[in-house]
Design an enzyme around this catalytic site. Structure first.
Site, PDB file in Angstrom:
ATOM      1  N   LYS A  59       0.811  -1.223   0.000  1.00  0.00           N
ATOM      2  CA  LYS A  59       0.000   0.000   0.000  1.00  0.00           C
ATOM      3  C   LYS A  59       0.845   1.274   0.000  1.00  0.00           C
ATOM      4  O   LYS A  59       0.434   2.280  -0.551  1.00  0.00           O
ATOM      5  CB  LYS A  59      -0.968   0.017   1.184  1.00  0.00           C
ATOM      6  CG  LYS A  59      -2.186  -0.889   0.965  1.00  0.00           C
ATOM      7  CD  LYS A  59      -3.295  -0.586   1.945  1.00  0.00           C
ATOM      8  CE  LYS A  59      -4.540  -1.401   1.647  1.00  0.00           C
ATOM      9  NZ  LYS A  59      -4.348  -2.847   1.956  1.00  0.00           N
ATOM     10  N   GLU A  97     -10.404   7.366   4.114  1.00  0.00           N
ATOM     11  CA  GLU A  97     -11.081   6.525   5.083  1.00  0.00           C
ATOM     12  C   GLU A  97     -10.251   5.247   5.223  1.00  0.00           C
ATOM     13  O   GLU A  97      -9.398   4.949   4.397  1.00  0.00           O
ATOM     14  CB  GLU A  97     -12.496   6.168   4.617  1.00  0.00           C
ATOM     15  CG  GLU A  97     -12.561   5.088   3.550  1.00  0.00           C
ATOM     16  CD  GLU A  97     -12.086   5.571   2.183  1.00  0.00           C
ATOM     17  OE1 GLU A  97     -12.162   6.790   1.922  1.00  0.00           O
ATOM     18  OE2 GLU A  97     -11.624   4.729   1.402  1.00  0.00           O
ATOM     19  N   SER A 144       1.604  -9.720  -1.077  1.00  0.00           N
ATOM     20  CA  SER A 144       1.284  -8.293  -0.941  1.00  0.00           C
ATOM     21  C   SER A 144       1.640  -7.717   0.431  1.00  0.00           C
ATOM     22  O   SER A 144       1.889  -6.527   0.555  1.00  0.00           O
ATOM     23  CB  SER A 144      -0.193  -8.065  -1.250  1.00  0.00           C
ATOM     24  OG  SER A 144      -1.018  -8.911  -0.470  1.00  0.00           O
TER      25      SER A 144
HETATM   26  C1  LIG Z   1      -5.142  -3.905   1.513  1.00  0.00           C
HETATM   27  C2  LIG Z   1      -4.439  -5.138   1.216  1.00  0.00           C
HETATM   28  C3  LIG Z   1      -4.794  -5.967   0.121  1.00  0.00           C
HETATM   29  C4  LIG Z   1      -5.982  -5.677  -0.756  1.00  0.00           C
HETATM   30  O1  LIG Z   1      -5.916  -4.506  -1.518  1.00  0.00           O
HETATM   31  P1  LIG Z   1      -5.698  -4.524  -3.079  1.00  0.00           P
HETATM   32  O2  LIG Z   1      -5.992  -3.128  -3.490  1.00  0.00           O
HETATM   33  O3  LIG Z   1      -6.652  -5.521  -3.675  1.00  0.00           O
HETATM   34  O4  LIG Z   1      -4.299  -4.915  -3.325  1.00  0.00           O
HETATM   35  C5  LIG Z   1      -4.040  -7.090  -0.137  1.00  0.00           C
HETATM   36  N1  LIG Z   1      -2.985  -7.425   0.650  1.00  0.00           N
HETATM   37  C6  LIG Z   1      -2.618  -6.675   1.700  1.00  0.00           C
HETATM   38  C7  LIG Z   1      -1.458  -7.103   2.511  1.00  0.00           C
HETATM   39  C8  LIG Z   1      -3.324  -5.514   2.028  1.00  0.00           C
HETATM   40  O5  LIG Z   1      -2.948  -4.770   3.083  1.00  0.00           O
END
Ligand SMILES: *Cc1c(COP(=O)(O)O)cnc(C)c1O
Length: 405
Positions: free
Chosen positions: A101, A123, A388
């Site tokens: 993010k 938000e 992610s």
């Molecule tokens: C917020 C988040 C997601 C989901 O958000 P996307 O916009 O779909 O990438 C996925 N993995 C993690 C670790 C997150 O914090």
């Protein structure tokens, strides 16, 4: 590469079009008073994203503050446990603050600074977007208002503490169910009041144009790095790539590096407890076309046509729609969208921890579970999984609800 009549050599030039459409999806369905604000952001972005000063500053931030490039790890023990397919992970869990993010939050905050804004507004539900944005605000010396429902404030105490320590102002939203939906409305109302001095920072490839495009562009660093790293490591491209899809930002980041390659691309949505409405958040799988939160996409609706209640064990995937570009790539068939349920996710969470020494975010564990599934189906080849984020934020929840497996 041509796919289903779309020329991917020139894809990023053509999509979205100047009004923010990916085919029929996207656009900007917003009140008139915010149209000018969005145009101002769009114009600023178009000027700035071509400026070498902006690009240079963002590169420096990536390297010196975020800790990029993040590595690709070969998952040797996991691969060996499954057969002849080689699994790899792009390590966004090692990005500063522990997830992808920050890639778009730093971009959005740098844009705010270039536009002369004093404040960034957003938000947050589980608090992940709020923490990443509060981090960016502290880095640039911007004020930061994060709108959050009182129910979420109670549930997410550690992230609320992080935001406050970083100097952000956590604004409690008490009306209605006091969760994410009310927080979105309150943040939008605040932005409509303050757009002259503030900028609204969306947390995924969602919202009105230009956000789906901007957030994709800021996240594309993941795919650009991953493609070069994978070629360097193996001499080839991966046969398949996998990412989880909530709003879809980490997925678009990885996918954008490989759309023009002969690589199978998989976006994984959360099936939660099952296929009944309210038990999952697999919008592309079970949803229909509709407009919400300022854009046209595929969404899960209740009997009144409003966004339906959704559920996933991963709070970051808990959203009744996905970004318009995913809806487009879904219809086109360039990306295959599939689902993974809670149980498969928790299994993958422990498997990755035990075999590789990596505790994934529960969101990312959806992609890991699908990578494992693919590896069992494929006879040979390689799969690159987007990790992610890291799972530190999820450990209390896992222990409480699933125990140690
Ligand atoms: C917020 C988040 C997601 C989901 O958000 P996307 O916009 O779909 O990438 C996925 N993995 C993690 C670790 C997150 O914090």
């Amino acid at each position: 590469m041509k796919y289903n009549g779309i020329e991917f050599d020139t894809y990023f030039k053509n999509y979205p079009d100047e009004n923010g459409y990916f085919g029929k999806y996207g656009g900007a369905y917003i009140p008139d008073e915010l149209k000018k604000a969005m145009e101002e952001i769009n114009d600023a972005y178009f000027t700035i994203c071509k400026s070498s000063k902006f690009i240079g500053e963002l590169r420096k931030i990536r390297r010196e503050f975020q800790g990029r490039p993040t590595p690709i790890s070969y998952l040797e023990r996991l691969s060996n446990s499954l057969g002849n397919v080689q699994l790899y992970a792009k390590r966004e869990d090692l990005n500063h603050t522990g997830a992808h993010k920050l890639n778009h939050c730093m971009g959005e905050a740098l844009l705010a600074k270039y536009m002369g804004k004093k404040k960034i507004i957003a938000e947050t539900g589980a608090g992940q977007h709020g923490v990443a944005l509060a981090t960016a605000a502290a880095y640039f010396g911007l004020e930061c208002d994060i709108y959050m429902g009182s129910v979420d404030i109670k549930k997410q105490a550690p992230n609320v503490a992080r935001m406050k320590i970083l100097g952000a102002n956590v604004v409690e939203v008490t009306h209605g169910l006091a969760t994410l939906k009310e927080a979105v409305d309150a943040a939008f109302e605040a932005y409509a009041r303050e757009y002259k001095t503030a900028i609204y920072c969306i947390g995924s490839v969602l919202g009105p144009h230009p956000f789906p495009m901007m957030v994709r562009d800021f996240q594309s660093v993941v795919g650009i790095e991953a493609r070069a790293q994978f070629l360097d490591m193996t001499g080839e491209l991966p046969d398949a790539i996998v990412a989880c899809v909530g709003g879809g930002s980490n997925a678009m980041g990885l996918f954008s590096g490989f759309l023009n390659d002969p690589v199978d691309i998989y976006g994984i949505e959360p099936l939660g407890r099952g296929t009944a409405l309210g038990d999952h958040a697999a919008s592309l799988q079970y949803g229909t076309e509709g407009i919400m939160h300022g854009f046209n996409s595929i969404m899960l609706k209740d009997e009144n046509g409003d966004p339906a209640p959704v559920y996933s064990v991963a709070s970051g995937l808990d959203y009744p729609s996905s970004g318009p570009e995913h809806a487009f790539l879904h219809d086109l068939g360039r990306v295959k969208y599939d689902v993974i349920n809670d149980e498969e996710t928790i299994d993958a969470f422990f498997t990755l921890a035990r075999l590789e020494g990596i505790i994934p975010a529960i969101e990312s564990a959806h992609a890991v579970a699908y990578g494992i599934k693919l590896a069992k189906q494929m006879k040979k080849g390689s799969v690159l999984i987007n990790l992610s984020g890291r799972g530190d934020k999820d450990m209390d929840y896992i222990i409480e609800n699933y125990g140690i497996r």
